[in-house]
Design a protein around this motif. Sequence first.
Motif, mmCIF file in Angstrom:
data_model
loop_
_atom_site.group_PDB
_atom_site.id
_atom_site.type_symbol
_atom_site.label_atom_id
_atom_site.label_comp_id
_atom_site.label_asym_id
_atom_site.label_seq_id
_atom_site.Cartn_x
_atom_site.Cartn_y
_atom_site.Cartn_z
ATOM 1 N N ASP A 1 0.869 -1.174 0.000
ATOM 2 C CA ASP A 1 0.000 0.000 0.000
ATOM 3 C C ASP A 1 0.905 1.223 0.000
ATOM 4 O O ASP A 1 1.878 1.281 0.775
ATOM 5 C CB ASP A 1 -0.907 0.030 1.236
ATOM 6 C CG ASP A 1 -1.982 -1.031 1.184
ATOM 7 O OD1 ASP A 1 -2.655 -1.142 0.146
ATOM 8 O OD2 ASP A 1 -2.155 -1.758 2.179
ATOM 9 N N VAL A 2 0.603 2.184 -0.873
ATOM 10 C CA VAL A 2 1.423 3.391 -0.968
ATOM 11 C C VAL A 2 0.552 4.634 -0.907
ATOM 12 O O VAL A 2 -0.642 4.596 -1.190
ATOM 13 C CB VAL A 2 2.248 3.431 -2.279
ATOM 14 C CG1 VAL A 2 3.274 2.313 -2.317
ATOM 15 C CG2 VAL A 2 1.364 3.409 -3.497
ATOM 16 N N ASN A 3 1.195 5.736 -0.541
ATOM 17 C CA ASN A 3 0.586 7.047 -0.624
ATOM 18 C C ASN A 3 1.552 7.909 -1.430
ATOM 19 O O ASN A 3 2.709 8.084 -1.051
ATOM 20 C CB ASN A 3 0.370 7.641 0.768
ATOM 21 C CG ASN A 3 -0.371 8.951 0.706
ATOM 22 O OD1 ASN A 3 -1.336 9.084 -0.025
ATOM 23 N ND2 ASN A 3 0.090 9.933 1.467
ATOM 24 N N VAL A 4 1.066 8.411 -2.577
ATOM 25 C CA VAL A 4 1.913 9.195 -3.481
ATOM 26 C C VAL A 4 1.464 10.650 -3.409
ATOM 27 O O VAL A 4 0.284 10.947 -3.586
ATOM 28 C CB VAL A 4 1.811 8.673 -4.933
ATOM 29 C CG1 VAL A 4 2.735 9.458 -5.850
ATOM 30 C CG2 VAL A 4 2.114 7.184 -4.999
ATOM 31 N N ILE A 5 2.425 11.540 -3.166
ATOM 32 C CA ILE A 5 2.138 12.977 -3.109
ATOM 33 C C ILE A 5 2.640 13.610 -4.411
ATOM 34 O O ILE A 5 3.817 13.487 -4.762
ATOM 35 C CB ILE A 5 2.850 13.660 -1.920
ATOM 36 C CG1 ILE A 5 2.537 12.951 -0.600
ATOM 37 C CG2 ILE A 5 2.509 15.154 -1.868
ATOM 38 C CD1 ILE A 5 1.120 13.067 -0.131
ATOM 39 N N ILE A 6 1.724 14.263 -5.123
ATOM 40 C CA ILE A 6 2.053 14.984 -6.360
ATOM 41 C C ILE A 6 1.942 16.472 -6.078
ATOM 42 O O ILE A 6 0.953 16.936 -5.510
ATOM 43 C CB ILE A 6 1.092 14.601 -7.514
ATOM 44 C CG1 ILE A 6 1.133 13.104 -7.807
ATOM 45 C CG2 ILE A 6 1.406 15.434 -8.767
ATOM 46 C CD1 ILE A 6 2.428 12.606 -8.378
ATOM 47 N N LYS A 7 2.995 17.214 -6.457
ATOM 48 C CA LYS A 7 2.968 18.667 -6.291
ATOM 49 C C LYS A 7 3.676 19.296 -7.486
ATOM 50 O O LYS A 7 4.785 18.903 -7.831
ATOM 51 C CB LYS A 7 3.663 19.073 -4.992
ATOM 52 C CG LYS A 7 3.530 20.544 -4.697
ATOM 53 C CD LYS A 7 4.059 20.898 -3.328
ATOM 54 C CE LYS A 7 3.853 22.387 -3.101
ATOM 55 N NZ LYS A 7 4.481 22.829 -1.885
ATOM 56 N N ASP A 8 3.010 20.233 -8.122
ATOM 57 C CA ASP A 8 3.547 20.944 -9.291
ATOM 58 C C ASP A 8 3.977 19.983 -10.408
ATOM 59 O O ASP A 8 5.028 20.154 -11.030
ATOM 60 C CB ASP A 8 4.734 21.836 -8.885
ATOM 61 C CG ASP A 8 4.338 22.913 -7.887
ATOM 62 O OD1 ASP A 8 3.189 23.401 -7.967
ATOM 63 O OD2 ASP A 8 5.173 23.250 -7.008
ATOM 64 N N GLY A 9 3.164 18.958 -10.639
ATOM 65 C CA GLY A 9 3.432 18.021 -11.716
ATOM 66 C C GLY A 9 4.605 17.082 -11.474
ATOM 67 O O GLY A 9 5.133 16.495 -12.413
ATOM 68 N N LYS A 10 5.000 16.956 -10.214
ATOM 69 C CA LYS A 10 6.119 16.083 -9.876
ATOM 70 C C LYS A 10 5.764 15.195 -8.689
ATOM 71 O O LYS A 10 4.941 15.559 -7.843
ATOM 72 C CB LYS A 10 7.357 16.902 -9.528
ATOM 73 C CG LYS A 10 7.908 17.667 -10.702
ATOM 74 C CD LYS A 10 9.202 18.335 -10.363
ATOM 75 C CE LYS A 10 9.672 19.036 -11.635
ATOM 76 N NZ LYS A 10 10.922 19.670 -11.497
ATOM 77 N N ILE A 11 6.408 14.044 -8.666
ATOM 78 C CA ILE A 11 6.248 13.163 -7.506
ATOM 79 C C ILE A 11 7.102 13.756 -6.380
ATOM 80 O O ILE A 11 8.332 13.789 -6.465
ATOM 81 C CB ILE A 11 6.716 11.719 -7.813
ATOM 82 C CG1 ILE A 11 5.890 11.110 -8.945
ATOM 83 C CG2 ILE A 11 6.627 10.858 -6.559
ATOM 84 C CD1 ILE A 11 6.391 9.745 -9.420
ATOM 85 N N GLU A 12 6.427 14.252 -5.368
ATOM 86 C CA GLU A 12 7.137 14.872 -4.249
ATOM 87 C C GLU A 12 7.570 13.829 -3.216
ATOM 88 O O GLU A 12 8.643 13.909 -2.634
ATOM 89 C CB GLU A 12 6.259 15.932 -3.580
ATOM 90 C CG GLU A 12 6.983 16.684 -2.484
ATOM 91 C CD GLU A 12 6.162 17.846 -1.970
ATOM 92 O OE1 GLU A 12 5.472 17.656 -0.951
ATOM 93 O OE2 GLU A 12 6.228 18.922 -2.582
ATOM 94 N N ASN A 13 6.711 12.832 -3.010
ATOM 95 C CA ASN A 13 7.016 11.813 -2.009
ATOM 96 C C ASN A 13 6.195 10.549 -2.284
ATOM 97 O O ASN A 13 5.069 10.630 -2.778
ATOM 98 C CB ASN A 13 6.710 12.335 -0.597
ATOM 99 C CG ASN A 13 7.185 11.391 0.479
ATOM 100 O OD1 ASN A 13 8.196 10.709 0.330
ATOM 101 N ND2 ASN A 13 6.448 11.334 1.575
ATOM 102 N N ILE A 14 6.795 9.424 -1.965
ATOM 103 C CA ILE A 14 6.067 8.149 -1.997
ATOM 104 C C ILE A 14 6.286 7.492 -0.644
ATOM 105 O O ILE A 14 7.419 7.222 -0.253
ATOM 106 C CB ILE A 14 6.570 7.212 -3.118
ATOM 107 C CG1 ILE A 14 6.397 7.872 -4.489
ATOM 108 C CG2 ILE A 14 5.834 5.882 -3.057
ATOM 109 C CD1 ILE A 14 7.044 7.092 -5.625
ATOM 110 N N GLU A 15 5.187 7.272 0.042
ATOM 111 C CA GLU A 15 5.259 6.640 1.353
ATOM 112 C C GLU A 15 4.762 5.198 1.249
ATOM 113 O O GLU A 15 3.675 4.954 0.726
ATOM 114 C CB GLU A 15 4.384 7.423 2.343
ATOM 115 C CG GLU A 15 4.417 6.872 3.739
ATOM 116 C CD GLU A 15 3.490 7.634 4.685
ATOM 117 O OE1 GLU A 15 3.470 7.288 5.868
ATOM 118 O OE2 GLU A 15 2.767 8.561 4.235
ATOM 119 N N LEU A 16 5.576 4.277 1.718
ATOM 120 C CA LEU A 16 5.147 2.878 1.778
ATOM 121 C C LEU A 16 4.332 2.707 3.058
ATOM 122 O O LEU A 16 4.889 2.669 4.146
ATOM 123 C CB LEU A 16 6.361 1.938 1.810
ATOM 124 C CG LEU A 16 7.066 1.691 0.500
ATOM 125 C CD1 LEU A 16 8.331 0.886 0.716
ATOM 126 C CD2 LEU A 16 6.162 0.966 -0.467
#
Length: 143
Positions: A80-95
């Motif tokens: 299970d992941v949580n992906v943070i997108i900001k300004d058209g970029k992957i800012e963070n991926i949390e497992l």
Amino acid sequence: MFFKEQQNIKYITYYVKEIIKKKLFMITLGIFIFGIISFKVFSAKIIKEASALENTFIEVKNIPDGSYKGHSELGPVIVDVNVIIKDGKIENIELLKHQNGFGNAANSIVENMVQKNTYNVDAISGATVSSKVIINAVNNALN
């Protein structure tokens, strides 16, 4: 006569014990070999299935800012992941969850995805299945 019968009994007892030891050894060896073969067959099957996981092409730059959750599983690997997108970029991926066999090395793949701003990265050697399931979970989050 009694002494000779006692020696015969000792010899028979010794002989029976040796036969039992040999049979137990052969049974144990058979179980061990069966386990190795089963593991190899299962590993080959799951690696083949991991290679067949489908990921949809996604342009990260077109995804609106936000937090996206994704899930993927294959065999014993659950992610299970949580992906943070900001300004058209992957800012963070949390497992959020990474249940695996021996694929802890795959955890570093999320750093690779953030640096390259894509889920489409190479699997971590030695943790192929976990890597591909993490990639698929990120793809599912962004889909």
